[in-house]
Design a protein around this motif. Structure first.
Motif, short mmCIF file in Angstrom:
data_model
loop_
_atom_site.label_atom_id
_atom_site.label_comp_id
_atom_site.label_asym_id
_atom_site.label_seq_id
_atom_site.Cartn_x
_atom_site.Cartn_y
_atom_site.Cartn_z
N ALA A 172 -2.00 59.06 6.28
CA ALA A 172 -2.23 57.93 5.38
C ALA A 172 -1.49 56.70 5.90
CB ALA A 172 -1.75 58.27 3.97
N PRO A 173 -1.97 55.52 5.56
CA PRO A 173 -1.24 54.31 5.97
C PRO A 173 0.04 54.15 5.18
CG PRO A 173 -3.04 53.74 4.49
CD PRO A 173 -3.18 55.21 4.78
N PRO A 174 1.01 53.45 5.73
CA PRO A 174 2.24 53.21 4.97
C PRO A 174 1.96 52.31 3.77
CG PRO A 174 2.23 51.91 6.97
CD PRO A 174 1.04 52.83 7.05
N ARG A 175 2.74 52.51 2.72
CA ARG A 175 2.59 51.66 1.53
C ARG A 175 3.12 50.26 1.81
NH1 ARG A 175 4.93 54.92 -3.54
NH2 ARG A 175 5.37 56.71 -2.28
N ASP A 176 2.41 49.28 1.32
CA ASP A 176 2.85 47.90 1.51
C ASP A 176 3.99 47.54 0.56
OD1 ASP A 176 1.02 47.41 3.53
OD2 ASP A 176 -0.54 46.79 2.13
N GLU A 177 4.01 48.16 -0.62
CA GLU A 177 5.03 47.82 -1.62
C GLU A 177 6.31 48.57 -1.32
OE1 GLU A 177 2.10 49.14 -2.34
OE2 GLU A 177 0.93 47.50 -3.20
N THR A 178 7.28 47.89 -0.73
CA THR A 178 8.53 48.55 -0.36
C THR A 178 9.73 48.02 -1.13
OG1 THR A 178 8.97 46.99 1.44
CG2 THR A 178 7.67 48.95 1.99
N PHE A 182 10.77 48.84 -7.48
CA PHE A 182 9.71 49.68 -8.02
C PHE A 182 10.29 51.00 -8.52
CE2 PHE A 182 6.75 47.12 -5.36
CZ PHE A 182 5.85 46.79 -6.35
N PRO A 183 9.99 51.39 -9.76
CA PRO A 183 10.38 52.73 -10.20
C PRO A 183 9.83 53.79 -9.23
CG PRO A 183 9.63 51.44 -12.06
CD PRO A 183 9.33 50.63 -10.84
N ARG A 184 10.62 54.83 -9.00
CA ARG A 184 10.34 55.93 -8.07
C ARG A 184 10.69 55.60 -6.63
NH1 ARG A 184 4.33 57.37 -10.42
NH2 ARG A 184 4.96 57.87 -12.54
N SER A 185 11.06 54.34 -6.36
CA SER A 185 11.53 54.03 -5.00
C SER A 185 12.85 54.74 -4.75
CB SER A 185 11.71 52.52 -4.83
OG SER A 185 10.48 51.85 -4.91
N MET A 186 13.11 55.09 -3.52
CA MET A 186 14.36 55.74 -3.14
C MET A 186 14.96 55.01 -1.95
SD MET A 186 13.26 59.77 -3.50
CE MET A 186 14.97 60.32 -3.27
N HIS A 187 16.23 55.26 -1.70
CA HIS A 187 16.84 54.71 -0.50
C HIS A 187 17.89 55.68 0.04
CE1 HIS A 187 19.93 53.29 -3.43
NE2 HIS A 187 20.76 53.37 -2.40
N VAL A 188 18.21 55.51 1.31
CA VAL A 188 19.25 56.29 1.98
C VAL A 188 20.42 55.35 2.25
CG1 VAL A 188 19.82 57.74 3.96
CG2 VAL A 188 17.49 57.75 3.04
N CYS A 189 21.63 55.77 1.86
CA CYS A 189 22.81 54.93 2.03
C CYS A 189 23.71 55.51 3.12
CB CYS A 189 23.57 54.83 0.71
SG CYS A 189 25.06 53.80 0.83
N GLY A 258 14.25 50.31 7.23
CA GLY A 258 14.29 51.13 8.43
C GLY A 258 13.06 50.94 9.28
N SER A 259 12.93 51.74 10.31
CA SER A 259 11.84 51.59 11.28
C SER A 259 10.48 51.81 10.66
CB SER A 259 12.04 52.55 12.45
OG SER A 259 11.97 53.91 12.00
N GLU A 260 10.40 52.59 9.56
CA GLU A 260 9.13 52.84 8.89
C GLU A 260 8.94 51.96 7.66
OE1 GLU A 260 7.04 55.26 10.51
OE2 GLU A 260 8.67 54.63 11.83
N GLY A 261 9.85 51.02 7.44
CA GLY A 261 9.80 50.19 6.25
C GLY A 261 10.51 50.82 5.07
N GLU A 262 11.14 51.99 5.28
CA GLU A 262 11.86 52.66 4.20
C GLU A 262 13.12 51.87 3.84
OE1 GLU A 262 13.53 54.64 7.95
OE2 GLU A 262 11.74 53.56 7.29
N GLN A 263 13.58 52.04 2.60
CA GLN A 263 14.74 51.28 2.13
C GLN A 263 16.04 51.98 2.52
OE1 GLN A 263 14.62 48.10 0.39
NE2 GLN A 263 16.61 48.28 1.39
#
Length: 293
Positions: A172-178, A182-189, A258-263
């Motif tokens: 699947a394509p990556p989500r544009d909404e990063t 947004f509720p359910r968004s996650m991040h790595v610290c 990050g490199s994939e647009g992740e938070q």
């Protein structure tokens, strides 16, 4: 995700060994991301101790008392090789293991049953809401685990069967909404060592990622910017946000994709904030130790 299996397989010895390896790799994350990286040196305040007793779940028989802590955080990626290079070569993680080509009824149900039921109830094609067909094997799942000092990161890629493992083609394509709002968004610290120049770290991180063509890696600034050029030309001291009052006094942070647009988040923890975290760790350790008496 530690309990994955290929189709029509029983619980084979190699599956158990793989699970033990993954669980052992995460043992360093016993008390969580930010807290585990801080040395326990200061006594807890009565307020911190009370909040730990009330919310920490350390009473005998409680669910919290049965947990070992955070095992890993997972990031579903669009390009496995790019993400792997970012977390190992740029951020310095160490590969634990990789596995893949997972498909079949058991793994489909384990990971995607809720989404399949939702698609059926809404009379939708499951693929339109991001449900790959692992059941028939049309799509496959690959995973790689990366060890950091106090936590494990799992990279997951869903791909079409025809694509080789680790390829850049994703189901699947990556989500544009990063946005992290947004509720359910996650991040790595990630925790930055106390003796590191945090502002310079941010500049070097972006430069190293850009050198590798990882154009998604963009760090925020504490000043407004009308364009990416303006953001990059901001003063060095605008790279991080040091908090100097309240319970978070001594906490310095920055947010970055990050490199994939992740938070992602990066932090340094000193002063009052460090004392609070240190005290909470020591209180937690004493409470857990008391359960064994």
């Amino acid at each position: 995700m530690t309990d994955v299996c290929k189709p029509n397989e029983a619980e084979l010895p190699q599956d158990l060994e793989r699970r033990d390896l993954i669980q052992g790799a995460g043992a360093a994350a016993l008390v969580g991301i930010a807290g585990a990286a801080l040395a326990a040196s200061s006594p807890a305040s009565s307020q911190t101790a009370q909040s730990t007793r009330s919310a920490g779940g350390t009473e005998k028989g409680s669910l919290g008392a049965r947990l070992r802590g955070v095992q890993h955080f997972g990031v579903t990626v669009h390009n496995m090789e790019r993400a792997f290079a970012f977390y190992t070569e740029v951020l310095g993680g160490t590969e634990i293991m990789r596995d893949g080509d997972f498909y079949g009824d058991r793994i489909q149900n384990t990971l995607l049953l809720k989404e399949e039921i939702e698609a059926r109830e809404r009379a939708l094609n499951p693929r339109t809401i991001g449900v790959p067909d692992l059941r028939s094997g049309a799509q496959r799942l690959d995973v790689r685990f990366i060890q950091f000092e106090n936590v494990v990161i799992e990279l997951l890629q869903y791909r079409d069967r025809e694509q080789p493992q680790g390829s850049g083609a994703s189901f699947a394509p990556p989500r544009d909404e990063t946005s992290p709002a947004f509720p359910r968004s996650m991040h790595v610290c990630f925790y930055i060592r106390d003796d590191v120049d945090f502002n310079q770290f941010v500049r070097d991180l972006e430069a190293e990622a850009a050198r590798r063509g990882m154009t998604n890696v963009k760090a925020n600034r504490i000043v407004s910017a009308a364009s990416n050029r303006d953001r990059l030309q901001s003063p060095l001291e605008s790279n991080t946000n040091p908090i100097t009052e309240g319970p978070s006094d001594g906490w310095t942070l920055m947010y970055c994709k990050g490199s994939e647009g992740e938070q992602l988040e990066f932090v340094q923890v000193r002063g009052r904030a460090k004392q609070l975290f240190d005290g909470a760790i020591e209180t937690r350790r004493r409470a857990v130790a008391a359960l064994g008496n």
